[in-house]
Write an enzyme that holds these catalytic residues in place. Structure first.
Site, PDB file in Angstrom:
ATOM      1  CG  ASP A   1       8.845  11.152 -39.747  1.00 16.21           C
ATOM      2  OD1 ASP A   1       9.145  11.383 -39.089  1.00 16.21           O
ATOM      3  OD2 ASP A   1       8.005  10.132 -40.314  1.00 16.21           O
TER       4      ASP A   1
ATOM      5  CG  ASP B   1       3.775  15.169 -42.404  1.00 19.06           C
ATOM      6  OD1 ASP B   1       3.167  14.191 -41.979  1.00 19.06           O
ATOM      7  OD2 ASP B   1       4.985  15.322 -42.674  1.00 19.06           O
TER       8      ASP B   1
END
Length: 211
Positions: free
Chosen positions: A16, A14
């Protein structure tokens, strides 16, 4: 070395909160957006992290039609594009990426951001993703597994041999649904629980001194 990591063929990150510390920028954008659309900022922040903007907006404002949702999502992203002043790599991110290169393990980034925002934030953090899958590359965003499956396909590694690294439950659900092993940050529950990415770098290192 942690039992089970020996069979990992690729790592899918991922963005953020995982590779990039952008939490403050994300919160500022949702707070401004909430004020513009008359939504409780706390309600937005409670469900926004890790999810595509349109999914969050549909939950917050279920009466909106598709065209209005798309415009609201575009506005939310626009609030984030130039807000990069405090965006940096997360602790251990660069160390982990160096370790992946040393081990010859391919990696990718799978994010609910669009391409413009993803490239801006990764650039601010000094990270260049060899494979980047954004919300623009999938029909359905997280928690649907499509993004992680697509990244595995692009890397040429079966998704069942991939490790998904996430800091949001919605992303962990996507990783599990894809059939990948999961590593969870921020106290969440995955096949591995991580304090930071430095810990994963050490667990991937097969040398006795790294154990």
């Amino acid at each position: 070395m942690i039992v089970g990591l020996g069979g990992i063929g690729a790592v899918l990150f991922d963005m953020d909160g995982t590779l990039v510390d952008s939490d403050a920028a994300v919160e500022r954008a949702w707070e401004r957006w909430a004020a513009e659309y008359g939504v409780d900022p706390a309600a937005a922040l409670a469900i926004a992290h890790g999810s595509p903007a349109d999914r969050t907006i549909r939950h917050l404002l279920p009466a909106l039609d598709d065209t209005t949702v798309a415009a609201a999502a575009a506005r939310q992203l626009a609030l984030q594009y130039d807000d990069l002043s405090d965006v940096v790599a997360t602790p251990g991110a660069h160390e982990l990426l160096i370790e992946l290169a040393r081990l010859g393990l391919p990696w990718a980034v799978v994010t609910s951001a669009d391409t413009r925002l993803a490239e801006a934030r990764l650039g601010a953090a000094g990270i260049t993703a060899p494979v980047l899958v954004t919300v623009e590359d999938v029909r359905v965003g997280k928690p649907d597994p499509e993004g992680y499956r697509r990244a595995a396909d692009l890397l040429g590694v079966p998704v069942t041999r991939c490790l998904v690294v996430e800091d949001a439950e919605v992303g962990l659900r996507a990783g599990r649904a894809a059939g990948a092993m999961t590593a969870a940050l921020k106290g969440l529950d995955g096949d591995l629980r991580l304090d930071d990415l430095t810990q994963l770098a050490r667990q991937l290192d097969p040398s006795p001194t790294a154990r």
